[in-house]
Design an enzyme around this catalytic site. Structure first.
Site, short mmCIF file in Angstrom:
data_model
loop_
_atom_site.label_atom_id
_atom_site.label_comp_id
_atom_site.label_asym_id
_atom_site.label_seq_id
_atom_site.Cartn_x
_atom_site.Cartn_y
_atom_site.Cartn_z
N ASP A 116 0.87 -1.16 0.00
CA ASP A 116 0.00 0.00 0.00
C ASP A 116 0.92 1.23 0.00
OD1 ASP A 116 -2.15 1.73 0.09
OD2 ASP A 116 -3.27 0.53 1.50
C1 BGC Z 1 -5.25 2.95 0.17
C2 BGC Z 1 -5.33 1.96 -0.97
C3 BGC Z 1 -5.21 2.68 -2.28
C4 BGC Z 1 -3.91 3.45 -2.29
C5 BGC Z 1 -3.61 4.16 -3.60
C6 BGC Z 1 -4.07 3.87 0.04
O1 BGC Z 1 -4.10 4.88 0.99
O2 BGC Z 1 -5.19 2.24 1.39
O3 BGC Z 1 -6.53 1.24 -0.88
O4 BGC Z 1 -5.28 1.78 -3.34
O5 BGC Z 1 -3.95 4.41 -1.25
O6 BGC Z 1 -4.46 5.21 -3.81
#
Ligand code: BGC
Length: 736
Positions: free
Chosen positions: A254
């Site tokens: 993530d």
């Molecule tokens: C979230 C993810 C997301 C990523 C990219 C993160 O903060 O937890 O679910 O895909 O950001 O935007």
């Protein structure tokens, strides 16, 4: 052969270029010279967030034409519930229990995203959520692993088609591996403590289903699972995902979660974070910038022997084969001529509208208040701070809102009956702002809706006057879109701001009140009793049109709750699939101060018509271990109009190597029945459905036992039958 191409490429890459393939960077703005230079140097394998097709092409040209080996970039984006055409939020789609609609919705999202030049979505979110304080419940399929698994697989099929690399499709990335939904206290990002049987029986199955459906990617979670950060958790990523499940795709962190292994007091420094993430099995690192990249250290770590080049190669291979499968070496660029045609396809809007209609859950309908008959109404008052807010109608996780083509509830009602009925409007009260704004609120394109600021006392008076003067009031209340989603956990479930006062004042007029709830968690109405309550979630681009079709009876609600709707926050967590207790009769009376069961149970949802279940029958009175059984039931539409019903099958195991919940969903069908029609539903209950992870055996088991099957309209279904599971059935069955 894909493998040969990958090996040839791999053999030409320097250590630095290999690490580059594992690097994914955010690109928030176009023409970033620093980023251009990194791409040209072969130090970037993927970009996320950028979705302007000409900028994507520009970046791709640098990768293809200027980097030493010309390896194309993979472009990722959060295509969560639509790209240009916004579908209802994922929890709403799950509430449709309609796997074809779910698959079709994500196929539309994939087509639009791919037309813009994107290759990969960070979706579906398949985290089980049993604590509605956690804001990200809106992104998933709710509390149940069986429903969650079916929805996860349908989404993967929608995004990817039958295989990775099909035209108009994108790679699916189920997330967040694993256990993110169990955040302590429902507080986003907090640690999760999950027992082995909960992980195996509840939190893992939707991931396994997504992988079995062919998902090409998996995103690792931010938080610490049982004391080890998920992104650095070798047991999770290597032993379970890539080992037990044989996942052949690639994993991604993530945002910054590899680098953040230091923040979690796990890794000593950035280099240690890189080494441990790679060792855990993390293939690609998503970083906010090169400065927060742990994988920048990989060349040095290989050189000094801290990590093996074989481990690095394995990660690079997984990413390169995805690029080959996606056809990026052949067609790296966007076909600019196709974009408008795809994005403006009217079929996409039609699909979004039907999906929204299928997702609505009718929670209450006293004296058949719904559907409304426009011919019998002189005037309708549409009231509430969400009634005319296009931004809120779309819901969270929408970056490029086309607000002008988003149909609000007010607009939908006007479009449907404006010529016939006098439609008046008041916001009723202001929508309050969050006490703690989230970083999302500051992101370009993700911003909060422009709020209508009114004097609440005066506006409530005005709304009451409008309600009194009208034949019927449609109230649209709930949470603004930025009050649900990531970084949007909540410690109360009441209506934000003065909406409860507005609700009670309008109900006090004695006129019919149709309450439309725009929310993705149980809302505590404190006993207020409008004539009808329709949960419309965040219904997307065509939301208002779908609402109008539904309240005026062109469409009949058939959605069902994908979670237990608690009475009060003190009950949380309250999954329907609880273990029995030593006082089973009082299971719903554990609090002395209030009824302890759900207000609306999992699987619940009313219709404008009524359904009766009868004639439950099993194909056999007993099965052998490993054998399947068929369960049939008749359903009759006993009401006055055609409608959809979601027939649900639950099981309860009487005894076994470990205790099992009072009931568990193991089958469902959404069917449409004409008034008076009867149909037979056929459920196949397989040995797999009867197998579970036993904490006692520390293994998968199927017990010799007795199983009660319950079939009906929601998780309180009582129509039941019992069968036994015995040893060696195949041999002895005939003579039994
Ligand atoms: C979230 C993810 C997301 C990523 C990219 C993160 O903060 O937890 O679910 O895909 O950001 O935007």
């Amino acid at each position: 052969m894909i493998a040969d191409r990958v090996e040839t490429l791999l053999s030409q890459l320097t250590l630095e270029e290999k690490a580059g393939q594992l690097c994914q960077l955010f690109a928030f703005t176009p023409n970033n010279e620093e980023l251009d230079a990194e791409i040209a140097a072969g130090r970037v394998g993927s970009i996320l967030v950028m979705r302007d097709p000409s900028e994507l092409d520009r970046l791709q040209r640098i990768a293809v034409e200027e980097s030493r080996l010309g390896i194309p970039l993979l472009f990722g984006f959060d295509v969560i519930h639509g790209m240009r055409t916004i579908f209802p939020v994922p929890i709403a789609m799950a509430a449709s229990w309609d796997l074809d609609a779910i698959e079709a919705g994500q196929a539309v999202a994939a087509a639009e995203a791919r037309a813009l030049g994107l290759h990969w979505t960070f979706a579906p979110m398949v985290d089980i959520a049993r604590d509605p304080r956690w804001g990200r419940m809106v992104e998933g399929a709710g509390e149940d692993p069986y429903l969650g698994s079916a929805v996860a697989a349908a989404q993967v099929r929608g995004f990817q088609g039958n295989a990775i690399g099909q035209p108009g499709r994108i790679i699916a990335g189920p997330k967040h591996f694993a256990g993110y939904g169990a955040a302590l206290g429902g507080r986003d990002y907090d640690e999760a403590e999950i027992s082995d049987h909960e992980l195996r029986n509840i939190y893992f199955p939707p991931f396994k289903a997504a992988i079995d459906a062919g998902a090409g990617n998996v995103m690792c979670a931010y938080m610490t699972l049982n004391g080890v950060p998920a992104t650095g958790n070798r047991w999770l990523i290597t032993d379970i995902l890539k080992g037990e499940w044989g996942f052949a795709g690639f994993t991604v962190s993530d945002a910054n979660s590899a680098f953040d292994l230091t923040t979690h007091n796990f890794a000593k420094d950035s280099a240690d974070a890189g080494a441990r993430a790679l060792h855990a099995g993390l293939d690609m690192e998503m970083s906010l910038s090169t400065r927060s990249s742990a994988y920048r250290n990989l060349p040095g770590l290989v050189a000094d022997g801290t990590v093996s080049e074989a481990a690095l190669d394995d990660a690079v291979r997984r990413i390169l084969s995805m690029k080959v499968k996606m056809g990026l070496f052949e067609e790296p660029y966007v076909d600019q001529t196709r974009i408008d045609g795809v994005l403006n396809d009217p079929a996409h809007r039609a699909a979004a509208r039907t999906a929204a209609e299928k997702s609505f859950v009718l929670l209450r309908n006293e004296a058949a208040a719904l559907p409304l008959n426009p011919a019998a109404l002189g005037s309708i008052a549409v009231i509430g701070p969400l009634a005319d807010s296009a931004r809120d109608t779309l819901g969270p996780w929408v970056f490029d809102q086309n607000l002008s083509e988003t149909v609000t509830v007010l607009q939908g009602i006007k479009d449907a009956v404006g010529g016939l009925v006098d439609v008046v409007y008041s916001p009723g009260v202001s929508m309050i702002a969050r006490l703690n704004p989230s970083f999302f609120d500051a992101l370009p394109g993700f911003d909060v809706a422009p709020r209508v600021e009114v004097d609440d006392n005066l506006e409530i008076e005005r709304a009451v006057a409008l309600a009194e003067a009208s034949d019927c009031t449609v109230l649209v209340l709930g949470e603004a879109q930025n009050m649900t989603g990531e970084a949007a956990s909540r410690s109360t479930f009441d209506l934000p701001g003065r909406q409860q006062d507005l609700l009670e004042a309008v109900i006090a007029t004695g006129k019919p009140v149709i309450l439309l709830l725009m929310a993705a968690r149980p809302i505590d109405l404190k006993g207020a009793q409008p004539s009808a309550i329709l949960n419309i979630w965040y219904p997307g681009t065509q939301g208002g049109a779908a609402v109008a079709n539904t309240i005026f009876g062109k469409s009949v609600p058939g959605g069902k709750l994908p979670f237990n709707w608690v009475r009060s926050i003190g009950q949380v967590p309250l999954p329907y699939a609880r273990m029995n207790t030593h006082q089973p009769k009082d299971i719903d009376n554990r609090y002395w101060n209030e009824q302890g069961g759900a207000l609306y149970p999992f699987g619940f949802g009313l219709s404008y018509t009524a359904f009766e279940y009868s004639n439950l029958r099993l194909s056999t009175a007993w099965v052998g271990l490993g054998e399947d059984i068929r369960v049939q039931v008749d359903i009759t539409n006993t009401g006055q109009c055609a409608g959809d019903e979601v027939a649900q099958l639950y099981i309860h195991q009487h005894h076994g190597s470990a205790a099992r919940p009072v009931r568990m969903l193991k089958g469902f069908w959404r069917v449409r029945l004409e008034a008076g029609e009867t149909t037979t539903i056929d459920f196949a209950l397989t040995a797999h459905d009867l197998t579970y992870w036993s904490s006692a055996d520390r293994n998968w088991v199927q017990d010799e036992t007795a199983i009660t099957v319950m079939v009906g309209t929601d998780s309180t279904a009582t129509l039941s039958a019992v069968f036994e599971v015995r040893r060696n059935a195949a041999i002895f069955k005939d003579s039994d």
